[in-house]
Write an enzyme that holds these catalytic residues in place. Structure first.
Site, PDB file in Angstrom:
ATOM      1  N   VAL A   1       0.859  -1.179   0.000  1.00  0.00           N
ATOM      2  CA  VAL A   1       0.000   0.000   0.000  1.00  0.00           C
ATOM      3  C   VAL A   1       0.891   1.223   0.000  1.00  0.00           C
ATOM      4  O   VAL A   1       1.902   1.272   0.713  1.00  0.00           O
ATOM      5  CB  VAL A   1      -0.910   0.019   1.248  1.00  0.00           C
TER       6      VAL A   1
ATOM      7  N   ASP B   1       7.348   6.250  -0.104  1.00  0.00           N
ATOM      8  CA  ASP B   1       8.648   5.600  -0.284  1.00  0.00           C
ATOM      9  C   ASP B   1       9.165   4.961   0.997  1.00  0.00           C
ATOM     10  O   ASP B   1      10.372   4.789   1.169  1.00  0.00           O
ATOM     11  CB  ASP B   1       9.686   6.591  -0.823  1.00  0.00           C
ATOM     12  N   ARG B   2       8.243   4.646   1.892  1.00  0.00           N
ATOM     13  CA  ARG B   2       8.580   3.985   3.166  1.00  0.00           C
ATOM     14  C   ARG B   2       9.482   4.838   4.059  1.00  0.00           C
ATOM     15  O   ARG B   2      10.087   4.330   5.002  1.00  0.00           O
ATOM     16  CB  ARG B   2       9.247   2.627   2.915  1.00  0.00           C
ATOM     17  N   LEU B   3       9.564   6.133   3.792  1.00  0.00           N
ATOM     18  CA  LEU B   3      10.317   7.035   4.669  1.00  0.00           C
ATOM     19  C   LEU B   3       9.335   7.623   5.684  1.00  0.00           C
ATOM     20  O   LEU B   3       9.017   8.819   5.664  1.00  0.00           O
ATOM     21  CB  LEU B   3      11.013   8.123   3.855  1.00  0.00           C
TER      22      LEU B   3
END
Length: 230
Positions: free
Chosen positions: A26, A208-210
């Protein structure tokens, strides 16, 4: 059991549609969450996010995953409901003879996570535990539906039972015991646990999973705010 493809990846059949687990993701598109966004205390920040989860119509917004370990370090996790929140900590209620209570009595430490998936948020509270005093326990007990009260008397929580019929028989016995009793008393084996936090982490999903992770950490001088890498 899910099948495995040639690469050893889990493959789930959902009504004829094959889903490969590594490809499931997601995109988190939450707003920036920085130090200037934090409330003055962890309690205010948690209450604010909880209020937003309630307003968003999330199912069981006060549900939290409780993690404990026994004396040998064997971990366990399960979902409980937060029934108290103030500067002292977060509270849930349970059977004091349950597996979770044995763990807490042994280690005196626990962690809970509020998993608000639709909001791309979670909050993790970790710290020492203490039993809630009887006055506070009674106040909450009196707010419970009668059926829940009787169930607390009937269930030998975490113990092996021979069948569902055994539970139903125990409940029928308790119903007869308290038939005509207007106020069901608090069982001596039942009550609350409070987690007194030494850290409270607020996690906001980002692209971006940051992700943004801001953590209140208890120190001798008060609370420190740390930013943690995702």
């Amino acid at each position: 059991m899910p099948e495995l493809d040639k690469m050893g990846n889990g493959v789930t059949d959902t009504g004829g549609v094959t889903v490969r687990l590594p490809g499931m993701r997601v995109s988190y598109d939450g707003e920036a969450f920085d130090e200037s966004s934090l409330a003055g205390t962890w309690t205010e920040q948690l209450q604010s996010w909880l209020d937003q989860a309630i307003s968003a119509g999330l199912a069981e917004p006060n549900a939290m995953v409780l993690a404990t370990a026994n004396a040998d370090g064997l971990p366990s996790s399960r979902t409980v409901l937060c029934k108290g929140l103030d500067e002292r900590g977060v509270v849930f209620y349970t059977n004091y003879t349950s597996a979770k209570s044995h763990d807490l009595t042994s280690t005196r430490y626990a962690s809970v996570t509020f998993p608000w998936y639709p909001l791309h948020r979670q909050v993790t509270v970790r710290g020492e535990v203490e039993k809630v005093d009887l006055t506070e326990t009674k106040a909450y007990w009196n707010s419970r539906p009668r059926g829940s009260q009787l169930g607390a008397w009937a269930s030998p929580q975490s113990r092996v039972v021979e069948s569902r019929r055994a539970l139903d028989t125990a409940l029928n016995s308790i119903e007869r015991r308290f038939d005509g009793v207007e106020e069901v008393p608090v069982p001596p084996h039942w009550g609350g646990w409070r987690i007194r936090p030494d850290s409270v982490e607020f996690w906001q999903g980002r692209q971006d999973r940051l992700h943004d992770r801001l953590r209140f950490v208890r120190t001798e001088d008060g609370w420190r705010i740390d930013r943690v890498a995702p």
